[in-house]
Structure formats: C-alpha cells, structure tokens
Design a protein around this motif. Structure first.
Motif, PDB file in Angstrom:
ATOM      1  N   PHE A  55       0.660  -1.207   0.074  1.00  0.00           N
ATOM      2  CA  PHE A  55       0.091  -0.025   0.124  1.00  0.00           C
ATOM      3  C   PHE A  55       1.025   1.488   0.054  1.00  0.00           C
ATOM      4  N   SER A  57       0.520   5.260   0.486  1.00  0.00           N
ATOM      5  CA  SER A  57      -0.424   6.293   0.961  1.00  0.00           C
ATOM      6  C   SER A  57       0.466   7.579   0.914  1.00  0.00           C
ATOM      7  N   GLU A  62      -4.330   8.673   2.607  1.00  0.00           N
ATOM      8  CA  GLU A  62      -5.123   8.130   1.563  1.00  0.00           C
ATOM      9  C   GLU A  62      -4.308   7.163   0.635  1.00  0.00           C
ATOM     10  N   VAL A  63      -4.875   6.004   0.531  1.00  0.00           N
ATOM     11  CA  VAL A  63      -3.974   4.989  -0.379  1.00  0.00           C
ATOM     12  C   VAL A  63      -4.080   5.364  -1.735  1.00  0.00           C
ATOM     13  N   SER A  66      -2.194   0.182  -4.502  1.00  0.00           N
ATOM     14  CA  SER A  66      -2.097  -1.002  -3.740  1.00  0.00           C
ATOM     15  C   SER A  66      -2.078  -2.319  -4.852  1.00  0.00           C
ATOM     16  N   TYR A  86       5.810  10.020   0.831  1.00  0.00           N
ATOM     17  CA  TYR A  86       4.669   8.746   0.882  1.00  0.00           C
ATOM     18  C   TYR A  86       5.241   7.832   1.887  1.00  0.00           C
ATOM     19  N   THR A  98       6.020  -0.274   7.744  1.00  0.00           N
ATOM     20  CA  THR A  98       5.596   0.881   7.100  1.00  0.00           C
ATOM     21  C   THR A  98       6.908   1.503   6.797  1.00  0.00           C
TER      22      THR A  98
END
Length: 108
Positions: A55, A57, A62-63, A66, A86, A98
């Motif tokens: 993913f 974002s 906001e994604v 993906s 990002y 992440t």
C-alpha cells in the motif's frame, strides 16, 4: 521495535530519508529518495507462495496504490505519483511494516 526516520531537507524540500533498518525488519525498500522506480525485497527467508501486499499512501493517509505480489522481490513504477513524501506499507501473513519514501524527480 519501533523505527524512527529522519527526513533531510534543503530549503524546506525533502531530499532524503535516513535509513534505519531494524534487525527484525522483514523488507527493504529502496532507493530513497526515488525518482522512477521503487524496489522491494524480502530480507528474511519467506514462503514465496504467501502473497505480500503493498500500500502506498500520501501524507493524508489516502491510499494511492495497492497491489499484491508473490516472491521475494518486486518493483513499483512511480511515474504515476507526484513528487512528495509517501508511506509504503508492506503486509503479509506474518508482518506489517511501514516505510517513509520520498519521490523526487531530480534524483536519477
């Protein structure tokens, strides 16, 4: 084990992120900053039949992208993204990590 990243700026523009790789990290995301392509490697022995999900974002959460992939290596074409910061989240059956990533077209 929490990772903290330091963003390097010149005249207020993000130009790089200090890479802190945890000894328990399962993935490597590079280069950072990136311009055209982002590479993802599994740095731990994994079951290649088990899919990973990426993913990406924006800073608002906001994604923007993906995808799922199998195996230990993949890449993402960044030409669809605007320059900026990002967050790349990688998830699998056994982990979720992440990474902050800067997209900067001036970097080649």
């Amino acid at each position: 084990n929490q990772l903290q990243s330091k963003v390097f700026r010149i005249d207020g523009v993000a130009v790089g992120v200090e890479e802190n790789v945890s000894k328990t990290a399962a993935f490597r995301v590079y280069p950072n900053p990136a311009s055209e392509k982002l590479f993802v490697n599994s740095i731990k022995s994994t079951n290649t039949d088990s899919p990973f999900t990426i993913f990406i974002s924006n800073v608002l959460g906001e994604v923007q992208y993906s995808a799922s992939f199998h195996g230990n290596d993949t890449s993402v074409d960044l030409n669809q993204f605007s320059e900026g910061v990002y967050f790349v989240t990688l998830t699998s059956d056994f982990t979720s990590e992440t990474f902050p990533v800067i997209i900067n077209r001036a970097v080649k």
